[in-house]
Design a protein around this motif. Structure first.
Motif, PDB file in Angstrom:
ATOM      1  N   UNK A   1       0.817  -1.224   0.000  1.00 27.36           N
ATOM      2  CA  UNK A   1       0.000   0.000   0.000  1.00 27.36           C
ATOM      3  C   UNK A   1       0.842   1.262   0.000  1.00 27.36           C
ATOM      4  N   UNK A   2       2.026   1.201  -0.607  1.00 21.76           N
ATOM      5  CA  UNK A   2       2.940   2.347  -0.584  1.00 21.76           C
ATOM      6  C   UNK A   2       2.310   3.588  -1.239  1.00 21.76           C
ATOM      7  N   UNK A   3       1.662   3.393  -2.364  1.00 25.68           N
ATOM      8  CA  UNK A   3       1.020   4.513  -3.072  1.00 25.68           C
ATOM      9  C   UNK A   3      -0.056   5.152  -2.224  1.00 25.68           C
ATOM     10  N   UNK A   4      -0.831   4.296  -1.529  1.00 26.05           N
ATOM     11  CA  UNK A   4      -1.904   4.800  -0.670  1.00 26.05           C
ATOM     12  C   UNK A   4      -1.319   5.680   0.443  1.00 26.05           C
ATOM     13  N   UNK A   5      -0.252   5.196   1.083  1.00 26.90           N
ATOM     14  CA  UNK A   5       0.365   5.960   2.182  1.00 26.90           C
ATOM     15  C   UNK A   5       0.990   7.267   1.690  1.00 26.90           C
ATOM     16  N   UNK A   6       1.565   7.226   0.483  1.00 24.16           N
ATOM     17  CA  UNK A   6       2.119   8.468  -0.077  1.00 24.16           C
ATOM     18  C   UNK A   6       1.006   9.509  -0.229  1.00 24.16           C
ATOM     19  N   UNK A   7      -0.132   9.031  -0.700  1.00 25.51           N
ATOM     20  CA  UNK A   7      -1.293   9.927  -0.862  1.00 25.51           C
ATOM     21  C   UNK A   7      -1.765  10.476   0.472  1.00 25.51           C
ATOM     22  N   UNK A   8      -1.826   9.582   1.470  1.00 25.48           N
ATOM     23  CA  UNK A   8      -2.298   9.975   2.798  1.00 25.48           C
ATOM     24  C   UNK A   8      -1.406  11.071   3.397  1.00 25.48           C
ATOM     25  N   UNK A   9      -0.074  10.872   3.285  1.00 21.98           N
ATOM     26  CA  UNK A   9       0.833  11.859   3.884  1.00 21.98           C
ATOM     27  C   UNK A   9       0.806  13.186   3.132  1.00 21.98           C
ATOM     28  N   UNK A  10       0.497  13.130   1.830  1.00 26.02           N
ATOM     29  CA  UNK A  10       0.486  14.370   1.048  1.00 26.02           C
ATOM     30  C   UNK A  10      -0.854  15.097   1.169  1.00 26.02           C
ATOM     31  N   UNK A  11      -1.885  14.385   1.572  1.00 30.02           N
ATOM     32  CA  UNK A  11      -3.240  14.951   1.584  1.00 30.02           C
ATOM     33  C   UNK A  11      -3.361  16.289   2.333  1.00 30.02           C
ATOM     34  N   UNK A  12      -2.818  16.422   3.566  1.00 24.90           N
ATOM     35  CA  UNK A  12      -2.986  17.696   4.291  1.00 24.90           C
ATOM     36  C   UNK A  12      -2.418  18.900   3.538  1.00 24.90           C
TER      37      UNK A  12
ATOM     38  N   UNK B   1       1.192  22.625  12.417  1.00 24.89           N
ATOM     39  CA  UNK B   1       1.898  23.131  11.227  1.00 24.89           C
ATOM     40  C   UNK B   1       2.773  22.027  10.608  1.00 24.89           C
ATOM     41  N   UNK B   2       3.347  21.180  11.457  1.00 23.20           N
ATOM     42  CA  UNK B   2       4.135  20.054  10.925  1.00 23.20           C
ATOM     43  C   UNK B   2       3.206  19.105  10.164  1.00 23.20           C
ATOM     44  N   UNK B   3       2.066  18.785  10.770  1.00 23.55           N
ATOM     45  CA  UNK B   3       1.087  17.885  10.137  1.00 23.55           C
ATOM     46  C   UNK B   3       0.654  18.434   8.776  1.00 23.55           C
ATOM     47  N   UNK B   4       0.450  19.750   8.730  1.00 18.21           N
ATOM     48  CA  UNK B   4      -0.087  20.350   7.508  1.00 18.21           C
ATOM     49  C   UNK B   4       0.934  20.405   6.370  1.00 18.21           C
ATOM     50  N   UNK B   5       2.218  20.554   6.681  1.00 15.07           N
ATOM     51  CA  UNK B   5       3.200  20.797   5.620  1.00 15.07           C
ATOM     52  C   UNK B   5       4.191  19.666   5.381  1.00 15.07           C
ATOM     53  N   UNK B   6       4.196  18.708   6.306  1.00 21.14           N
ATOM     54  CA  UNK B   6       5.189  17.642   6.232  1.00 21.14           C
ATOM     55  C   UNK B   6       5.159  16.891   4.890  1.00 21.14           C
ATOM     56  N   UNK B   7       3.973  16.658   4.374  1.00 18.99           N
ATOM     57  CA  UNK B   7       3.817  15.865   3.144  1.00 18.99           C
ATOM     58  C   UNK B   7       4.604  16.438   1.984  1.00 18.99           C
TER      59      UNK B   7
ATOM     60  N   UNK C   1      11.939  14.776  -0.423  1.00 22.03           N
ATOM     61  CA  UNK C   1      12.970  13.874   0.100  1.00 22.03           C
ATOM     62  C   UNK C   1      12.858  12.485  -0.534  1.00 22.03           C
ATOM     63  N   UNK C   2      11.630  12.060  -0.773  1.00 21.71           N
ATOM     64  CA  UNK C   2      11.413  10.765  -1.404  1.00 21.71           C
ATOM     65  C   UNK C   2      12.027  10.748  -2.803  1.00 21.71           C
ATOM     66  N   UNK C   3      11.833  11.840  -3.526  1.00 22.81           N
ATOM     67  CA  UNK C   3      12.423  11.937  -4.868  1.00 22.81           C
ATOM     68  C   UNK C   3      13.949  11.873  -4.766  1.00 22.81           C
ATOM     69  N   UNK C   4      14.501  12.546  -3.737  1.00 21.49           N
ATOM     70  CA  UNK C   4      15.953  12.512  -3.517  1.00 21.49           C
ATOM     71  C   UNK C   4      16.432  11.111  -3.206  1.00 21.49           C
ATOM     72  N   UNK C   5      15.680  10.401  -2.381  1.00 23.58           N
ATOM     73  CA  UNK C   5      16.066   9.023  -2.010  1.00 23.58           C
ATOM     74  C   UNK C   5      16.047   8.111  -3.232  1.00 23.58           C
ATOM     75  N   UNK C   6      15.034   8.313  -4.084  1.00 21.77           N
ATOM     76  CA  UNK C   6      14.910   7.429  -5.245  1.00 21.77           C
ATOM     77  C   UNK C   6      15.989   7.684  -6.294  1.00 21.77           C
ATOM     78  N   UNK C   7      16.654   8.842  -6.178  1.00 21.47           N
ATOM     79  CA  UNK C   7      17.714   9.121  -7.151  1.00 21.47           C
ATOM     80  C   UNK C   7      19.054   8.511  -6.722  1.00 21.47           C
ATOM     81  N   UNK C   8      19.103   7.951  -5.506  1.00 20.43           N
ATOM     82  CA  UNK C   8      20.356   7.308  -5.055  1.00 20.43           C
ATOM     83  C   UNK C   8      20.450   5.920  -5.701  1.00 20.43           C
ATOM     84  N   UNK C   9      21.538   5.634  -6.392  1.00 18.53           N
ATOM     85  CA  UNK C   9      21.643   4.331  -7.096  1.00 18.53           C
ATOM     86  C   UNK C   9      21.564   3.147  -6.128  1.00 18.53           C
TER      87      UNK C   9
END
Lengths: 332, 427
Positions: A140-151, A202-208, A214-222
C-alpha cells in the motif's frame, strides 16, 4: 514534393512568420545598439516583470517604512525618516519585552525565534523518516504516499478549524480521552500546550510536501551503492548515515531553506487556531505585522512595513548563510 | 478624398447618434450590503420603487460578506474607490470618507429620528451638524440567561437592577447545583468588555476625544480577572486567544453549557432556530456596576461616500430608505432593534418572530434609554477600534500573567496614543 512534405513546409512558413515579421525591427535595433547590447533587448520582457512584481514592491515597502500617517497612497504619506524603526527598537532591555515601547513586536520576535528552529527540526526529521519508510517495498505504498500528502492540499484555514474542533474543551481529543478513562485537558488554554499544538498542527499540515521532495531525492540514489554496502556487511544504520544522508545532502539543504522560509511565514493556521494566544504565547512575526498593518484601526502601514523589512532582512541573511554552507558542501 | 469625407461624415453621424443614447443610460448607484440577516433582499425590493420614481436611475445592490465590509471596504475607500453607499458598522472609524448629504435629505426629520446616533457618524467632531447617513438598526449588548437551569437549581433569577457581582454569585450557585460547565461567559470583544467597564465607571474617551484610562477601567479589569481566576468565567475565550482576534462561544449557551452568556441582540434569530423550546431562556436587563446599569449600543448605518459622482442621488436614495413605511418594513422583516426615535417609542411588529424573541427584543429596546453617555461617546469615537483591540490584547495578557493590571493599563493608554499619533502624522 509529397503532400506530407508540403504540409510540413507550410507549417514551417507559418511558424517562421512572427520571426520574419520582426526581422526588420531587430535588424534596425542591432544596427543602432550594436550586437553586444542585443541580449538586453531580449531580457527586457523578463526584467520588466521582475522590476514590476519583485523590486518595485520592495521599494514601495521601504518607502512605507519611512513614511507616516494612515494614508494609503505613497504620495499622501509624509516622510518621517527612521521613526518607525526607532519605535520598534525603543527598548530599555532587549531581553525583556515589557521594557519595550512595542512589546508585542519583541514577544512575537522571541516566539518566532523559538518556533522556527523547533518546528523545522521536527518537520524535517519526521519528513525524512516518513520518506525513508515510503521508499521501502511496503504494501500500500502509493496509498500511504497519498495519505501523507493529503494535508498539503487542504486550505490552512480548514486545517486550523479542523484541529480547533479536535482540541477545544469539548473537542474530539478530550472526548476520546474521556471515553478511555484518561484525564482531559483544555489544550489551547495553556501556553505550553498551545505552543506544542501549534508546532504539531503546522508540521502535520506541511510535512507531506517535504516528504515528497525527500522521497524523490532518495529514489535518485543508485541501488547498487546499497548492494555494495550490504556485501561489505554494513548495518542498515551505517548505510543510512554513510550513504543515504551524504547523498541526500543537496536535497536536504533545499528542504531546509524552504522549510525555514515557510516556518517564518507561518500565519494563517495559528491565527485561526490560537489567534496568537494564550496571551501572546503563539504570536509570531507575521501575525504581528498583520495586526499592526491591517487589523488595527487606524492602520499603521508604516510600522508594519518596517517590521516586515526587518523580517525580510533576517531571512536574506539566513538564506545567504545557507547558500554559503551549501556551496561549501558541494565543493567537498 | 471623397471616400475619406464619407468616412468622416459617417463617424460623426455615429457619434451624434450615440450622444442621446448615452444620456438615456442614466446614473448608476452602487450600494454594498453585508450578507448578515436578509442581506440585500429587502433593499432590492425597496429600491425597485425608488427606480420607478426616478427613471434612468439604476440602484445596484451588491451583497458581500460582512468581513469584506470590515476589512476590504476601508482600503477601497482609502484608494478613493468603492461603492456610492454602504451599510457599515465602524461608524466613527470611516467618518473621513463620508459625503455630507444634509442638503439632499429632510434634515429636521433625520435630527428628530436619530439625533444622538447621527453623532456616531461624525467621528467625535462634536461641533459638526453634518448628516452623513441613516442609522439603520441598533444592536445592544446584553445577557442571555438559561431559565431552565435556574429553575432546576432552585435559585431565584436576580431582578432588574441586580449588580454584576450578584449575577456572578447567582450563576455560580446554579452552575454548582446543576453541574453546568461555567456560570458566565462573555464574547472576546472589546465592545462587550466596554459594557462592563462603563458600568464600573470607566469613561474610555472624554468629550474632547482623548482616551481615558481611569479607576473605573482598572476596577472592571480586576473584576474580570477575578472571575477568570475563580472559575466564574472559562479561559477559553479571553484566556486562550491572543491579539485582537474576535472570538465567541455562543454555542456554549445554545448547548446549555453556561448559565449566563453576555453577547448581543444579533444572536436572537439563532436562539429561535437552534434552541426553540429545548429550554427556557430570557434576555435580562443590563447588570449594574458601581457606576451605572448600562450596556454598549452598536449597530449599522447607511452612509454615502465622498468619492461618489452622484451626491444628490445618494442623498435622495438614503432619504427614501429613511421614510417611515420603508423603515417599518425593513425593521419588522429583519427582526432588528430600531434606531429611529418614533419606532422605539411606538414599537415595531415582528410577525415572524417567536414570543420569546419578541420579549427579548423588548428587553433590549428598554436598555436604550438607560445607556450611559460614555457608552454613546465611545461608540462614535474615531479611535474606538484602537481602544477595543488594545483591551482584548492586554486583558488576555493579564489573564496569562504576561502583564500586571497596572502594566496593562499603561499599555492600553500607550497603544491608543500611538495609534492616534500614527494616524495624525501628516507633516
Amino acid at each position: 514534393m509529397s503532400a506530407k512534405s508540403q504540409v510540413a513546409h507550410a507549417a514551417g512558413q507559418v511558424a517562421m512568420f512572427p520571426a520574419r515579421a520582426v526581422e526588420p525591427l531587430m535588424s534596425g535595433l542591432q544596427r543602432v545598439l550594436g550586437i553586444k547590447r542585443m541580449p538586453w533587448v531580449f531580457l527586457i520582457p523578463n526584467l520588466t516583470a521582475v522590476v514590476l512584481f519583485a523590486l518595485l514592491p520592495v521599494f514601495i515597502n521601504v518607502f512605507y517604512s519611512v513614511s507616516g500617517s494612515d494614508r494609503l497612497f505613497p504620495w499622501d504619506r509624509p516622510f518621517i525618516g527612521g521613526a518607525n524603526y526607532q519605535t520598534l527598537f525603543d527598548c530599555t532591555n532587549y531581553l525583556d519585552p515589557a521594557t519595550c515601547s512595542r512589546d508585542l513586536f519583541w514577544r512575537a520576535l522571541g516566539n518566532t525565534m523559538v518556533f522556527v528552529p523547533v518546528q523545522v527540526t521536527v518537520m524535517i526529521t519526521i519528513a525524512l523518516l516518513t520518506a525513508v519508510c515510503l521508499n521501502r517495498e511496503i504494501r500500500g505504498r502509493g496509498f500511504f504516499r497519498g495519505i501523507f500528502f493529503f494535508p498539503v492540499m487542504l486550505s490552512p484555514v480548514v486545517v486550523a478549524l479542523t484541529w480547533q474542533w479536535i482540541l477545544q474543551r469539548n473537542g474530539a481529543l478530550n472526548g476520546l480521552l474521556s471515553a478511555t478513562g484518561l484525564p482531559t485537558l483544555n489544550w489551547l488554554v495553556f501556553p505550553n500546550t498551545a505552543f506544542f499544538w501549534s508546532v504539531f498542527v503546522t508540521v502535520w499540515a506541511h510535512m507531506g510536501f517535504y516528504t515528497i521532495i525527500l522521497l524523490a531525492g532518495l529514489q535518485s540514489i543508485p541501488r547498487d551503492v546499497y548492494e555494495a554496502a550490504r556485501m561489505d556487511s554494513a548495518t542498515p544504520w551505517r548505510s543510512f548515515t554513510r550513504i543515504t544522508l551524504p547523498l541526500l545532502k543537496p536535497v536536504l539543504l533545499v528542504v531546509f531553506i524552504l522549510a525555514v522560509i515557510r516556518s517564518v511565514q507561518t500565519f494563517d493556521e495559528l491565527y485561526v487556531l490560537t489567534g496568537g494566544g494564550p496571551g501572546s504565547a503563539t504570536m509570531l512575526m507575521v501575525q504581528y505585522i498583520y495586526e499592526v498593518g491591517f487589523a488595527a484601526q487606524p492602520r499603521n502601514f508604516g510600522l508594519a512595513a518596517a517590521a516586515s523589512l526587518l523580517l525580510g532582512l533576517a531571512l536574506l541573511v539566513f538564506t545567504a548563510i545557507q547558500m554559503r554552507i551549501s556551496r561549501g558542501g558541494n565543493n567537498d | 478624398m471623397k471616400l475619406a469625407s464619407m468616412k468622416t461624415t459617417t463617424a460623426l453621424a455615429l457619434v451624434l447618434a450615440a450622444l442621446p443614447a448615452t444620456g438615456a443610460i442614466g446614473q448608476e448607484i452602487r450600494m454594498l450590503v453585508g450578507d448578515t440577516g436578509t442581506g440585500g433582499t429587502l433593499f432590492e425590493e425597496m429600491a425597485a420603487t425608488f427606480e420607478e420614481e426616478h427613471p434612468g436611475v439604476d440602484v445596484v445592490i451588491e451583497e458581500v460578506s460582512y468581513q469584506t465590509i470590515v476589512e476590504s471596504l476601508p482600503v477601497q475607500l482609502q484608494a478613493g474607490e468603492g461603492p456610492d453607499i454602504a451599510i457599515i458598522t465602524d461608524l466613527g472609524g470611516l467618518s473621513p470618507f463620508y459625503e455630507d448629504i444634509t442638503d439632499y435629505v429632510d434634515a429636521d426629520y433625520f435630527e428628530q429620528e436619530w439625533g444622538q446616533t447621527l453623532q456616531w457618524l461624525r467621528g467625535g467632531d462634536t461641533e459638526s451638524s453634518a448628516i452623513y447617513g441613516m442609522p439603520t438598526t441598533l444592536t445592544v449588548n446584553g445577557a442571555y440567561v438559561n431559565l431552565t437551569l435556574f429553575e432546576q437549581a432552585g435559585v431565584e433569577v436576580p431582578e432588574e437592577g441586580a449588580t454584576w457581582q450578584e449575577w456572578a454569585e447567582a450563576t455560580r450557585q446554579v452552575a454548582e447545583a446543576t453541574g453546568t460547565d461555567f456560570p458566565m461567559e462573555m464574547d472576546r470583544s472589546g465592545h462587550r468588555f466596554a459594557s462592563l467597564a462603563i458600568s464600573y465607571g470607566a469613561e474610555l474617551v472624554d468629550e474632547e476625544g482623548n482616551p481615558v484610562v481611569d479607576d473605573g477601567l482598572r476596577a472592571a479589569i480586576e473584576q474580570f480577572v477575578e472571575w477568570h481566576e475563580n472559575g466564574t468565567m472559562p479561559m477559553d475565550l479571553w484566556g486562550a486567544v491572543g491579539g485582537s482576534t474576535h472570538r465567541e462561544l455562543f454555542s456554549d449557551f445554545l448547548n446549555a453549557n453556561v448559565v449566563l452568556y453576555f453577547g448581543g441582540s444579533w444572536t436572537l434569530a439563532q436562539m429561535d432556530t437552534e434552541v426553540g423550546d429545548l429550554f427556557d431562556w430570557a434576555v435580562v436587563p443590563a447588570p449594574c456596576g458601581p457606576s451605572s446599569c448600562t450596556v454598549m449600543p452598536g449597530g449599522g448605518a447607511m452612509v454615502g461616500f465622498s468619492h461618489t459622482d452622484h451626491p444628490e442621488l445618494v442623498g435622495e436614495l438614503i432619504n427614501f430608505f429613511a421614510q417611515p413605511e420603508n423603515l417599518d418594513f425593513y425593521i419588522s422583516q429583519e427582526v432588528e432593534i430600531p434606531s429611529a426615535a418614533s419606532q422605539i417609542e411606538n414599537g415595531v411588529d415582528y410577525p415572524s418572530a417567536s414570543e420569546n424573541t419578541q420579549d427579548a427584543l423588548a428587553v433590549f429596546s428598554a436598555q436604550i434609554p438607560k445607556m450611559a453617555d460614555a457608552a454613546y461617546r465611545f461608540q462614535g469615537w474615531r479611535y474606538q477600534r484602537a481602544m477595543m483591540n488594545s483591551l482584548t490584547t492586554r486583558i488576555s495578557q493579564v489573564l496569562n500573567n504576561e502583564l500586571s493590571v497596572d502594566a496593562a493599563l499603561e499599555r492600553i493608554e500607550q497603544d491608543v496614543n500611538l495609534a492616534i499619533e500614527a494616524a495624525q502624522t501628516n507633516s
